[in-house]
Each structure stands twice: as structure tokens, then as C-alpha cells.
Design a protein around this motif. Structure first.
Motif, PDB file in Angstrom:
ATOM      1  N   ARG A 225       0.785  -1.104  -0.033  1.00 34.68           N
ATOM      2  CA  ARG A 225      -0.013  -0.007  -0.130  1.00 34.68           C
ATOM      3  C   ARG A 225       0.844   1.267   0.005  1.00 34.68           C
ATOM      4  O   ARG A 225       0.546   2.234  -0.558  1.00 34.68           O
ATOM      5  N   LYS A 226       2.286   1.175   0.508  1.00 31.24           N
ATOM      6  CA  LYS A 226       2.874   2.377   0.744  1.00 31.24           C
ATOM      7  C   LYS A 226       3.903   2.825  -0.490  1.00 31.24           C
ATOM      8  O   LYS A 226       4.566   3.610  -0.696  1.00 31.24           O
ATOM      9  N   GLY A 227       3.662   1.784  -1.592  1.00 28.39           N
ATOM     10  CA  GLY A 227       4.548   1.872  -2.706  1.00 28.39           C
ATOM     11  C   GLY A 227       4.078   2.398  -3.970  1.00 28.39           C
ATOM     12  O   GLY A 227       2.721   2.363  -3.803  1.00 28.39           O
ATOM     13  N   PRO A 228       4.778   1.861  -4.995  1.00 33.19           N
ATOM     14  CA  PRO A 228       4.345   2.373  -6.305  1.00 33.19           C
ATOM     15  C   PRO A 228       3.360   1.466  -6.784  1.00 33.19           C
ATOM     16  O   PRO A 228       2.624   1.542  -8.024  1.00 33.19           O
ATOM     17  N   ASN A 229       2.846   0.150  -6.391  1.00 37.18           N
ATOM     18  CA  ASN A 229       2.083  -1.011  -6.897  1.00 37.18           C
ATOM     19  C   ASN A 229       0.652  -0.749  -6.172  1.00 37.18           C
ATOM     20  O   ASN A 229       0.357  -1.909  -6.038  1.00 37.18           O
ATOM     21  N   LEU A 230       0.351   0.449  -5.663  1.00 33.96           N
ATOM     22  CA  LEU A 230      -1.037   0.196  -4.836  1.00 33.96           C
ATOM     23  C   LEU A 230      -2.077  -0.307  -5.713  1.00 33.96           C
ATOM     24  O   LEU A 230      -3.131  -0.952  -5.077  1.00 33.96           O
ATOM     25  N   ASN A 231      -2.077   0.099  -6.988  1.00 29.43           N
ATOM     26  CA  ASN A 231      -3.019  -0.426  -7.949  1.00 29.43           C
ATOM     27  C   ASN A 231      -3.402  -1.835  -7.937  1.00 29.43           C
ATOM     28  O   ASN A 231      -4.555  -2.145  -8.407  1.00 29.43           O
ATOM     29  N   PHE A 232      -2.492  -2.700  -7.407  1.00 31.98           N
ATOM     30  CA  PHE A 232      -2.650  -3.856  -7.566  1.00 31.98           C
ATOM     31  C   PHE A 232      -3.642  -4.630  -6.445  1.00 31.98           C
ATOM     32  O   PHE A 232      -4.205  -5.482  -6.432  1.00 31.98           O
ATOM     33  N   ILE A 233      -3.584  -3.615  -5.427  1.00 30.30           N
ATOM     34  CA  ILE A 233      -4.470  -3.994  -3.986  1.00 30.30           C
ATOM     35  C   ILE A 233      -5.518  -3.030  -3.465  1.00 30.30           C
ATOM     36  O   ILE A 233      -5.802  -3.218  -2.318  1.00 30.30           O
ATOM     37  N   ASP A 234      -5.552  -1.938  -4.354  1.00 32.84           N
ATOM     38  CA  ASP A 234      -6.303  -0.806  -3.515  1.00 32.84           C
ATOM     39  C   ASP A 234      -7.768  -0.875  -3.610  1.00 32.84           C
ATOM     40  O   ASP A 234      -8.760  -0.062  -2.950  1.00 32.84           O
ATOM     41  N   TYR A 235      -8.440  -2.233  -4.079  1.00 33.16           N
ATOM     42  CA  TYR A 235      -9.794  -2.304  -3.988  1.00 33.16           C
ATOM     43  C   TYR A 235      -9.897  -3.116  -2.534  1.00 33.16           C
ATOM     44  O   TYR A 235     -11.059  -3.602  -2.233  1.00 33.16           O
ATOM     45  N   ILE A 236      -8.825  -3.567  -1.941  1.00 34.40           N
ATOM     46  CA  ILE A 236      -8.823  -4.379  -0.479  1.00 34.40           C
ATOM     47  C   ILE A 236      -9.306  -3.376   0.455  1.00 34.40           C
ATOM     48  O   ILE A 236      -8.461  -2.363   0.956  1.00 34.40           O
ATOM     49  N   ASN A 237     -10.493  -3.490   1.037  1.00 32.55           N
ATOM     50  CA  ASN A 237     -11.104  -2.551   2.062  1.00 32.55           C
ATOM     51  C   ASN A 237     -10.386  -3.025   3.427  1.00 32.55           C
ATOM     52  O   ASN A 237     -10.037  -2.154   4.306  1.00 32.55           O
ATOM     53  N   GLU A 238     -10.319  -4.315   3.695  1.00 34.77           N
ATOM     54  CA  GLU A 238     -10.064  -4.647   5.121  1.00 34.77           C
ATOM     55  C   GLU A 238      -9.658  -5.790   5.250  1.00 34.77           C
ATOM     56  O   GLU A 238      -9.717  -6.822   4.149  1.00 34.77           O
ATOM     57  N   MET A 239      -8.564  -6.410   6.064  1.00 36.04           N
ATOM     58  CA  MET A 239      -7.811  -7.524   6.267  1.00 36.04           C
ATOM     59  C   MET A 239      -8.085  -8.033   7.667  1.00 36.04           C
ATOM     60  O   MET A 239      -7.865  -7.405   8.502  1.00 36.04           O
TER      61      MET A 239
END
Length: 601
Positions: A225-239
Motif C-alpha cells: 500500500r505504501k509503494g508504487p504498486n498500490l493499484n494491485f491491491i487498492d480495492y482491498i477494504n479490510e484484512m
């Protein structure tokens, strides 16, 4: 007379009695008739009531029938989709069925061989404690070094190539690029596609011996989430960590390539206190050392959860000079090396392995600075000025096909009907006149490229094409890391680039390369922004219907091609020189080598 009168009277009385009797019978019949009529009226009323009820039932039946027709139409459409999926499944099953006898024979042969070995060992009276074997090493040549060995922040293919060997994720790809479980033992998904529960394998260890747990999975995703690849997981609301070996993901919307994103390297699991200078993963090979400018050494991880790979050691050697690399290959000091089209003739046919990859080569144009290239017509003129057919046939010696759009052949969203830009100098010059540059551009502009002979040669051909419409270009080669950073920072106006799929999904092309939230290192180094394109991409990401989703991505592609933030050049074919002793090698559509699938014959 009296007697006759008496007889006549008797007859009259008899007749009267007969008539009375008949009248009585007639009266009885009349009464019964009236009763029958009344009963008939009752029956008739009942029939009318029944008819009215039947009419209502028929109206309800008609409504239900219409609903059933509509539902049946939907079911037919869904059945067609299921049929297509079933045909794909049947095809894959056919492959399994075809290969299973070979697999069974291999297992049977292995079992027979094992029995023979055991028989031979039983002839010895002493205990056998150590069986010595040859140490198997593969030397792979790369022309440039990785930028990083941190999966969460990697954005270049060279980094990904090494990261793939050291790390693994919840899922991975097999040798045929089928999606399979890795660290995950199994998973379930809710009916709405938003809740995913994963159960982890319990025998997975990191290279430092630390057990891999659900908390490591959660911490890894937080790092992404903190790096340039956020778009791979930005749809994850909660873990939610359910226990040491179970984790739950709650998605904002059902996202079809969720599993593929977990397998593509960005989400590979890292341990506590991760250090990218001495990376520790849970993959098939563990990091030994990185001699900057020389080589990276990896060694097999004996406790790899999926079984010890056949190759003991991987050495990635960095050799910039192609001629030197070719010579070392022929000396047997390099086992595998990727080659360019101008190198193919230096190898025999049985040393070459070629295949298509899911990639697109392009000239990126930064559309933000106040230059002539801010005008769409100038960018379109560049596209018309390039002879792609000649470029692929001659410059690349047939090792590519011309690109008409963003998506490469083999991707589900590839549109063979898209027109793109044909070679048309007249149209290019007409667009330059319309943009106010009938005599060409006054200023000279640089195309940034990587400082390799091949990259410079290809850029020189682009320069010569653009010169024909009055656009003066100088080729500006630079080291790989500097080249990438200039593009990320928006300092490159024009630069030659290539994008290769991470997971085989169209979203992996459009969102990082063209969405306005992906400026810079995520991939959009053209700094292109179109609100309509953003809207379509976002709609496609949450669309559960596969066909409709593909149509949306193709719709966005058509707008992008018209806006021309790129000069669309080619789709690649990768070629490798491979030592004949190496078994299991194949060109991966994602452009990487999975050394765990190779062996030495």
C-alpha cells in the motif's frame, strides 16, 4: 237408455280419472323440470364463476410465462458463457488426459528405478550414509542489473526476474502459466465476490527458518500500500487475521483478477524486519550475495514447501557487451541468455527457443509540458510517420508484430478490428499543417533510451521516420536506472518503453499505464489524463460479467489510441539461447524464467 247413460257417465268418470292422473303426472314432470332448470341455473352460475377464476389464472399464467421467457433468455446467455468456460475446461482437461499417460509412465519408471537402486544398495553389507551427487548450477546472463529486490516496490522486469526466484505469494503460476495455490492451501469466496478467506499451508518457512503466518501476509499487503504498486491491491477494504493460518480479505467490489494479482510478484510474502539488501523470502531459492556490477548468487532452499527444485544454484551474471556474452555462451560459461534479433544468426537452431510474450513496445510522449507534443494532432502525426511493418520485418528481423493499439495478441481484450495508425506520410504532414507546423518543428527534441547498442539502433530508425515530417530528434542514451527515474519524475519528453503483463489481465495494462492515479512510477509516464478513460477503467474493474468487462477495456483502448499519448510500435517475440543440457525451458508469456521448473539433463 238409463243403462247407456250410466255406462256413458262411467266412461266420463273413468276418462276424468285418467285425465286427472295424466294431469298429476304432467304436474310432477313440470315440478321436476322446474327443479332441473333451477339446478341448471346453479350449474351455469358455477360455470361462470369457474370461468372467471380460470380467466384470472390464465392472466397470472401469462405473466409468469413472460417472466419465464425473460429468465430463460438470461439463462441462455449465462449458459453460453458457462459453455465457453466448460469448453476451455474441457480443453485443459484434454491436455491433462493427454499428458497423464506420460506422467504415469514417468512415475512408473521412477518407481522401477527406485526399486533397482534399493536392490543394489541391499547388496552392500555396510550402511550407506551419504550419496554424493553433482552440484547443478545454471548461469543466466542479463545485460542490466535489477533496481531492487523488494517485491513491494519493484516496477521493472529485471528486478521481477530475480524476485520471482526468491519469493512466493498466496498463489503462483505453474510452468504453463496456470494459476495455482502456493502458500495458500485453499480459499473460499462469498456469493457476492467480496469476501475471500484463505487458509495457509502449515509447513511453509522463510529462508531464515521463521514460520510463515497470516500476519506476515497482512503486513506484506500493508507494505504494498505504501509503494508504487498500490493499484494491485487498492480495492482491498479490510484484512482480518482469523488465526495463525487463516486470513480474510474484504474487497470494495468484486474484482475478477484478484487472485492473479496475488500471484504476480508484487504481493509475494516477506518476513518481519524485511531488508531488501539481504532479502529473505519463502521461494525456491535463497539469496546468497549480490556483487554489484558482476552477479547475483542464489542457492536452492532445501525446505521449500513445494519440494526441492532440481537446480542447486542460480548465478545471474551481468554482462553488458553482447559479443562477450555470445563468446561466453559458446565456451559453456553461460547456460541461458536472452538475445536480440541481430544476435540470432550467431546460434544454431537447436540452441534457440523463441515464443510470443504479452508485451507492447512504444514511444512514450509526456503530454503535460507546454511543447508541440501537447497537441494531439502532432502525436497522431508521429504515429502515421512510423512504418511499423518495415520496423518489425527489417529492424527487428521478424521478431515482433506491428502494434495497432495497447493490448497484445493473446490477451483476452486484444481487438483485431482496431485500426490504429497505418504508415501514411501524407496524412502525417496534413496533421502537422493543421497543428500549425507546416514547415516542421523549429526545436530539436531528445528521445531518451537505455544505453545499449540495440536500443540506440531502434531509436535511430524512429528518428529517421520523424525527420520526414519535419520533427528533428536526437537519441539520448543513458544508464538503466537513470532512464527509469527520468521517466518516473516526468523529465523525459520522449522515451522508448516496453510494458509486459504481470498477470495476463487487461486491467494490468490500462490502469497503471493510462489512469490519472498512476502518474510516474506506477507506469503512466506519459502523464496522460482523460476523465472518460478513467471512468471506463474504474467501471471495468468492478464489472463481474467477463464479456462486458472486455468490451469496456476495448472501448477505453479506442479513446486512448485516438488521443495518441504513445507511438504504438510493436508486440514482442522473445528469443533465448539455451544450453542443450537444460531441460524444461520455455518462453514465458510474462517474460520471466521460473528456474524452479528447469533441470539439467
Amino acid at each position: 237408455l238409463s243403462q247407456k247413460t250410466s255406462e256413458f257417465v262411467s266412461q266420463i268418470i273413468e276418462l276424468k280419472n285418467e285425465m286427472l292422473k295424466n294431469f298429476q303426472m304432467l304436474s310432477d314432470l313440470l315440478v321436476r323440470s322446474i327443479s332441473d332448470v333451477e339446478q341448471g341455473i346453479c350449474f351455469l352460475n358455477s360455470a361462470v364463476d369457474s370461468f372467471n377464476e380460470n380467466k384470472k389464472l390464465m392472466e397470472n399464467l401469462n405473466t409468469l410465462t413472460n417472466e419465464m421467457v425473460e429468465s430463460t433468455s438470461q439463462m441462455i446467455e449465462q449458459c453460453n458463457e458457462l459453455g465457453a468456460q466448460f469448453r476451455n475446461l474441457k480443453e485443459e482437461y484434454g491436455k491433462i488426459e493427454k499428458n497423464f499417460p506420460q506422467y504415469f509412465n514417468a512415475v512408473d519408471t521412477s518407481a522401477q528405478t527406485s526399486e533397482k537402486i534399493l536392490d543394489m544398495l541391499n547388496h552392500y553389507e555396510k550402511d550407506v550414509t551419504i550419496l554424493k551427487k553433482e552440484y547443478k548450477t545454471i548461469v543466466f546472463r542479463d545485460s542490466i542489473e535489477p533496481i531492487t529486490l523488494d517485491p513491494a516496490i519493484k516496477t521493472d522486469a529485471r528486478s521481477h526476474e530475480v524476485i520471482e526466484q526468491i519469493f512466493t505469494g498466496l498463489l503462483t503460476f505453474d510452468s504453463a502459466n496456470n494459476l495455482i495455490p502456493a502458500i495458500a492451501d485453499n480459499f473460499t469466496v462469498s456469493k457476492d465476490g467480496r469476501q475471500w478467506d484463505f487458509t495457509l499451508k502449515k509447513n511453509v518457512k522463510f529462508h531464515n527458518g521463521q514460520p510463515l503466518t497470516a500476519k506476515n501476509v497482512m503486513d506484506t499487503i500493508r507494505r504494498v500500500r505504501k509503494g508504487p504498486n498500490l493499484n494491485f491491491i487498492d480495492y482491498i477494504n479490510e484484512m482480518i487475521v482469523l488465526d495463525d493460518y487463516r486470513i480474510r480479505f474484504i474487497l470494495e467490489y468484486p474484482y475478477l483478477p484478484f487472485l492473479a494479482n496475488l500471484a504476480c510478484g508484487v504481493c509475494d510474502i516477506t518476513p518481519d524486519n524485511f531488508n531488501p539488501e539481504a532479502p529473505v523470502g519463502a521461494g525456491p531459492y535463497r539469496f546468497i550475495e549480490w556483487n554489484k556490477g558482476k552477479e547475483i548468487v542464489l542457492e536452492v532452499f532445501n525446505d521449500f514447501f513445494d519440494g526441492r527444485p532440481p537446480i542447486d544454484q542460480i548465478i545471474v551474471k551481468f554482462i553488458e557487451d553482447d559479443n562477450e556474452a555470445v563468446e561466453l555462451f559458446h565456451q559453456g560459461k553461460i547456460d541461458i541468455m536472452q538475445i536480440t534479433s541481430d544476435m540470432i544468426k550467431k546460434f544454431s537452431e537447436d540452441e534457440l527457443v523463441s515464443g510470443p510474450v504479452l508485451s507492447t513496445q512504444y514511444l512514450g510522449i509526456n503530454v503535460q509540458p507546454d511543447t508541440p507534443f501537447k497537441d494531439k494532432r502532432v502525436r497522431q502525426a508521429l504515429n502515421y510517420a512510423l512504418d511499423r511493418e518495415y520496423y518489425c520485418r527489417v529492424i527487428l528481423e521478424g521478431q515482433a508484430v506491428p502494434a495497432r493499439g495497447v493490448f497484445p495478441p493473446g490477451l483476452s481484450s486484444y481487438n483485431p478490428e482496431i485500426k490504429g495508425y497505418s504508415y501514411n506520410l501524407d496524412r502525417a504532414r496534413e496533421l502537422m499543417r493543421e497543428a500549425g507546423f507546416a514547415n516542421g518543428l523549429d526545436q530539436e527534441y531528445a528521445i531518451d533510451v537505455r544505453d545499449s547498442k540495440t536500443s540506440v539502433h531502434r531509436a535511430q530508425y524512429l528518428r529517421d521516420c520523424f525527420k520526414k515530417i519535419g520533427i528533428k530528434i536526437v537519441v539520448n542514451p543513458m544508464p538503466w536506472k537513470e532512464f527509469l527515474e527520468r521517466g518516473y519524475e516526468g523529465k523525459s519528453l520522449l522515451c522508448t518503453k516496453s510494458w509486459i503483463s504481470d498477470n495476463g489481465d487487461p486491467d494490468n495494462f490500462l490502469f497503471p499505464l493510462f489512469h490519472s492515479r498512476s502518474f510516474g512510477s506506477p507506469g503512466n509516464t506519459s502523464f496522460y489524463k482523460n476523465s472518460k478513460v478513467d471512468e471506463i477503467i474504474e467501471k471495468a474493474r468492478s464489472e463481474p460479467n467477463v464479456k462486458q468487462r472486455i468490451r469496456l477495456y476495448q472501448q477505453a483502448e479506442e479513446i486512448i489510441v485516438d488521443d495518441a499519448p504513445w507511438v504504438f510500435i510493436s508486440h514482442g517475440v522473445d528469443s533465448y539461447a539455451v544450453n542443450k543440457k537444460i531441460g524444461g525451458f520455455r518462453v514465458d508469456p510474462f517474460g520471466i524464467i521460473r528456474f524452479r521448473n528447469l533441470w539439467v539433463e
